[in-house]
Motif scaffolding. Sequence first.
Motif, PDB file in Angstrom:
ATOM      1  N   GLY A  91       8.961  18.565  -8.303  1.00 48.50           N
ATOM      2  CA  GLY A  91       8.638  19.395  -7.148  1.00 48.50           C
ATOM      3  C   GLY A  91       7.172  19.745  -7.026  1.00 48.50           C
ATOM      4  N   ASN A  92       6.333  19.242  -7.908  1.00 53.82           N
ATOM      5  CA  ASN A  92       4.905  19.532  -7.856  1.00 53.82           C
ATOM      6  C   ASN A  92       4.243  18.612  -6.835  1.00 53.82           C
ATOM      7  OD1 ASN A  92       2.263  20.152  -8.245  1.00 53.82           O
ATOM      8  ND2 ASN A  92       2.205  19.664 -10.423  1.00 53.82           N
ATOM      9  N   CYS A  93       3.876  19.176  -5.690  1.00 53.55           N
ATOM     10  CA  CYS A  93       3.276  18.388  -4.606  1.00 53.55           C
ATOM     11  C   CYS A  93       1.831  18.793  -4.353  1.00 53.55           C
ATOM     12  CB  CYS A  93       4.087  18.560  -3.328  1.00 53.55           C
ATOM     13  SG  CYS A  93       5.831  18.130  -3.500  1.00 53.55           S
ATOM     14  N   ARG A  94       1.260  19.528  -5.260  1.00 50.78           N
ATOM     15  CA  ARG A  94      -0.099  20.031  -5.058  1.00 50.78           C
ATOM     16  C   ARG A  94      -1.109  18.900  -4.952  1.00 50.78           C
ATOM     17  NH1 ARG A  94      -2.974  24.627  -8.914  1.00 50.78           N
ATOM     18  NH2 ARG A  94      -4.886  24.869  -7.662  1.00 50.78           N
ATOM     19  N   ASP A  95      -1.032  17.945  -5.852  1.00 50.04           N
ATOM     20  CA  ASP A  95      -2.006  16.856  -5.852  1.00 50.04           C
ATOM     21  C   ASP A  95      -1.751  15.873  -4.718  1.00 50.04           C
ATOM     22  OD1 ASP A  95      -3.224  17.937  -8.076  1.00 50.04           O
ATOM     23  OD2 ASP A  95      -2.021  16.773  -9.493  1.00 50.04           O
ATOM     24  N   SER A  96      -0.495  15.537  -4.469  1.00 51.08           N
ATOM     25  CA  SER A  96      -0.189  14.513  -3.468  1.00 51.08           C
ATOM     26  C   SER A  96      -0.416  15.002  -2.043  1.00 51.08           C
ATOM     27  CB  SER A  96       1.259  14.037  -3.625  1.00 51.08           C
ATOM     28  OG  SER A  96       2.158  15.134  -3.478  1.00 51.08           O
ATOM     29  N   LEU A  97      -0.207  16.288  -1.759  1.00 51.15           N
ATOM     30  CA  LEU A  97      -0.339  16.809  -0.403  1.00 51.15           C
ATOM     31  C   LEU A  97      -1.659  17.532  -0.157  1.00 51.15           C
ATOM     32  CD1 LEU A  97       3.241  18.210   0.310  1.00 51.15           C
ATOM     33  CD2 LEU A  97       2.289  16.003   0.973  1.00 51.15           C
ATOM     34  N   VAL A 121       0.835  -1.200   0.000  1.00 50.57           N
ATOM     35  CA  VAL A 121       0.000   0.000   0.000  1.00 50.57           C
ATOM     36  C   VAL A 121       0.869   1.248   0.000  1.00 50.57           C
ATOM     37  CG1 VAL A 121      -1.686   1.304   1.338  1.00 50.57           C
ATOM     38  CG2 VAL A 121      -1.908  -1.168   1.140  1.00 50.57           C
ATOM     39  N   ALA A 122       1.925   1.250   0.835  1.00 56.04           N
ATOM     40  CA  ALA A 122       2.815   2.413   0.873  1.00 56.04           C
ATOM     41  C   ALA A 122       3.484   2.636  -0.470  1.00 56.04           C
ATOM     42  CB  ALA A 122       3.873   2.204   1.956  1.00 56.04           C
ATOM     43  N   GLN A 123       3.782   1.545  -1.153  1.00 52.79           N
ATOM     44  CA  GLN A 123       4.409   1.694  -2.464  1.00 52.79           C
ATOM     45  C   GLN A 123       3.434   2.275  -3.476  1.00 52.79           C
ATOM     46  OE1 GLN A 123       6.027  -1.935  -3.936  1.00 52.79           O
ATOM     47  NE2 GLN A 123       7.039  -0.989  -5.690  1.00 52.79           N
ATOM     48  N   ASP A 124       2.139   1.882  -3.344  1.00 55.38           N
ATOM     49  CA  ASP A 124       1.141   2.406  -4.275  1.00 55.38           C
ATOM     50  C   ASP A 124       0.907   3.897  -4.057  1.00 55.38           C
ATOM     51  OD1 ASP A 124       0.885  -0.072  -5.331  1.00 55.38           O
ATOM     52  OD2 ASP A 124      -0.862  -0.638  -4.125  1.00 55.38           O
ATOM     53  N   LEU A 125       0.969   4.340  -2.782  1.00 56.69           N
ATOM     54  CA  LEU A 125       0.680   5.741  -2.466  1.00 56.69           C
ATOM     55  C   LEU A 125       1.962   6.490  -2.112  1.00 56.69           C
ATOM     56  CD1 LEU A 125      -2.497   5.253  -0.258  1.00 56.69           C
ATOM     57  CD2 LEU A 125      -2.368   5.699  -2.714  1.00 56.69           C
ATOM     58  N   GLU A 126       3.052   6.128  -2.655  1.00 57.85           N
ATOM     59  CA  GLU A 126       4.327   6.717  -2.287  1.00 57.85           C
ATOM     60  C   GLU A 126       4.392   8.188  -2.686  1.00 57.85           C
ATOM     61  OE1 GLU A 126       9.117   5.933  -2.935  1.00 57.85           O
ATOM     62  OE2 GLU A 126       7.625   4.745  -3.996  1.00 57.85           O
ATOM     63  N   ARG A 162      -4.632  17.412  -2.488  1.00 58.62           N
ATOM     64  CA  ARG A 162      -5.833  16.880  -3.132  1.00 58.62           C
ATOM     65  C   ARG A 162      -5.916  15.364  -3.131  1.00 58.62           C
ATOM     66  NH1 ARG A 162      -6.166  20.628  -8.637  1.00 58.62           N
ATOM     67  NH2 ARG A 162      -6.386  22.643  -7.587  1.00 58.62           N
ATOM     68  N   SER A 163      -5.102  14.714  -2.360  1.00 54.83           N
ATOM     69  CA  SER A 163      -5.082  13.257  -2.405  1.00 54.83           C
ATOM     70  C   SER A 163      -6.208  12.622  -1.602  1.00 54.83           C
ATOM     71  CB  SER A 163      -3.732  12.735  -1.885  1.00 54.83           C
ATOM     72  OG  SER A 163      -3.515  13.175  -0.556  1.00 54.83           O
ATOM     73  N   ASP A 164      -6.910  13.393  -0.772  1.00 56.47           N
ATOM     74  CA  ASP A 164      -8.010  12.847   0.024  1.00 56.47           C
ATOM     75  C   ASP A 164      -9.096  13.900   0.155  1.00 56.47           C
ATOM     76  OD1 ASP A 164      -7.538  14.344   2.758  1.00 56.47           O
ATOM     77  OD2 ASP A 164      -5.584  13.586   2.106  1.00 56.47           O
ATOM     78  N   ARG A 165     -10.237  13.440   0.651  1.00 50.36           N
ATOM     79  CA  ARG A 165     -11.396  14.329   0.765  1.00 50.36           C
ATOM     80  C   ARG A 165     -11.202  15.390   1.841  1.00 50.36           C
ATOM     81  NH1 ARG A 165     -15.779  14.214   4.024  1.00 50.36           N
ATOM     82  NH2 ARG A 165     -15.164  12.189   4.861  1.00 50.36           N
ATOM     83  N   LEU A 166     -10.465  15.063   2.897  1.00 50.98           N
ATOM     84  CA  LEU A 166     -10.283  16.004   4.006  1.00 50.98           C
ATOM     85  C   LEU A 166      -9.423  17.195   3.629  1.00 50.98           C
ATOM     86  CD1 LEU A 166     -10.812  16.632   6.966  1.00 50.98           C
ATOM     87  CD2 LEU A 166      -8.821  15.230   7.557  1.00 50.98           C
ATOM     88  N   MET A 167      -8.378  16.967   2.821  1.00 53.73           N
ATOM     89  CA  MET A 167      -7.442  18.020   2.413  1.00 53.73           C
ATOM     90  C   MET A 167      -6.958  18.802   3.643  1.00 53.73           C
ATOM     91  SD  MET A 167      -9.031  19.438  -1.184  1.00 53.73           S
ATOM     92  CE  MET A 167     -10.477  20.148  -0.412  1.00 53.73           C
ATOM     93  N   LEU A 168      -6.302  18.097   4.552  1.00 52.00           N
ATOM     94  CA  LEU A 168      -5.976  18.631   5.867  1.00 52.00           C
ATOM     95  C   LEU A 168      -5.037  19.823   5.804  1.00 52.00           C
ATOM     96  CD1 LEU A 168      -6.408  18.281   8.864  1.00 52.00           C
ATOM     97  CD2 LEU A 168      -4.469  16.720   8.923  1.00 52.00           C
TER      98      LEU A 168
END
Length: 302
Positions: free
Chosen positions: A127-133, A64-69, A135-141
């Motif tokens: 360096g584009n981390c917009r989606d991974s940090l 799982v960690a590898q899939d969402l790395e 928008r990757s979940d509904r909470l968008m903490l």
Amino acid sequence: MQLCKTSAFAVLTVVTLCLSTTVDGDIDNVSDEEDASRYLSGLSPVLLPAVDPLSSSHTLSAVVAQDLEINQTCRNLATIFHDRYIAYADCLVKSARPVEVCLNCFEGYALLSEIYANISNDQVGPGNCRDSLLRSDRLMLIYLLYGNLQNIWRNSACEQCVNTEHQTLKNDTLYFMNERNQSISCFDQYKQENHSDLCVKCKSKYESLNVLYGGMEKNGSLCIDIEDAMNVTRRLWSKNYNCIAPREGMIPVIAVSCFMLFLPIIFYLSSYLHSEQKKLKLIHPKRAKSNNSLMNIQDKFS
């Protein structure tokens, strides 16, 4: 013949038992009768791999960690955001009373805004981390946490006291805080004596501070820190030390208020006098006509 068959059966049984006990956790132990029967029927023994629940769950989490790395660049940005967020939130709590969130925490807000801008940029590349940090979940903490602190900054109107780059305080802010500190110092100097002396000796400083505050209010240069500082100073002056500072322009205000108060009375009085005058004008011709008629009758009789 029967003895040979029995001996062969015993030999096969012993071999099967030896094989089952020498396998290191990879073969499940099977009953002697079942192994013997399978060998006699020409089938191989049942060999089942041993399952370790801990190693199985570890393997699943690794998959799982590898899939969402998340790449190392984004991990570093998230760590920096974490540290700066904690520092800025800690500064806000410590500056809650008296309110000095703009004066003390503007540097922390600038650093937090800088790292959030790096996270939320949409440039193509590693360096584009917009989606991974963000928008990757509904909470968008991370987005939610930064938005809450940004609302505090905007509701405090800190932009009015801090330069656009959020690096230094404005000159008007520094000048006001200096004047305010002088007034407070004057209060502290004479508060142990008779308060009437304090009201006299600190009057000029207090009045100049009020004038300065009024000018900043008109220019839109007030943030929550200045507003709270002025409110505290006014409470000290009027409530704690029972000083009254007459404000300039009060006499014209009182004169206009009195005029507006008596204006309805003047209006109704003038209306009453005007109506009485009209009544006199309407009655006078009737009396004159009746008098002329009476004189004509007297002339006829004479």
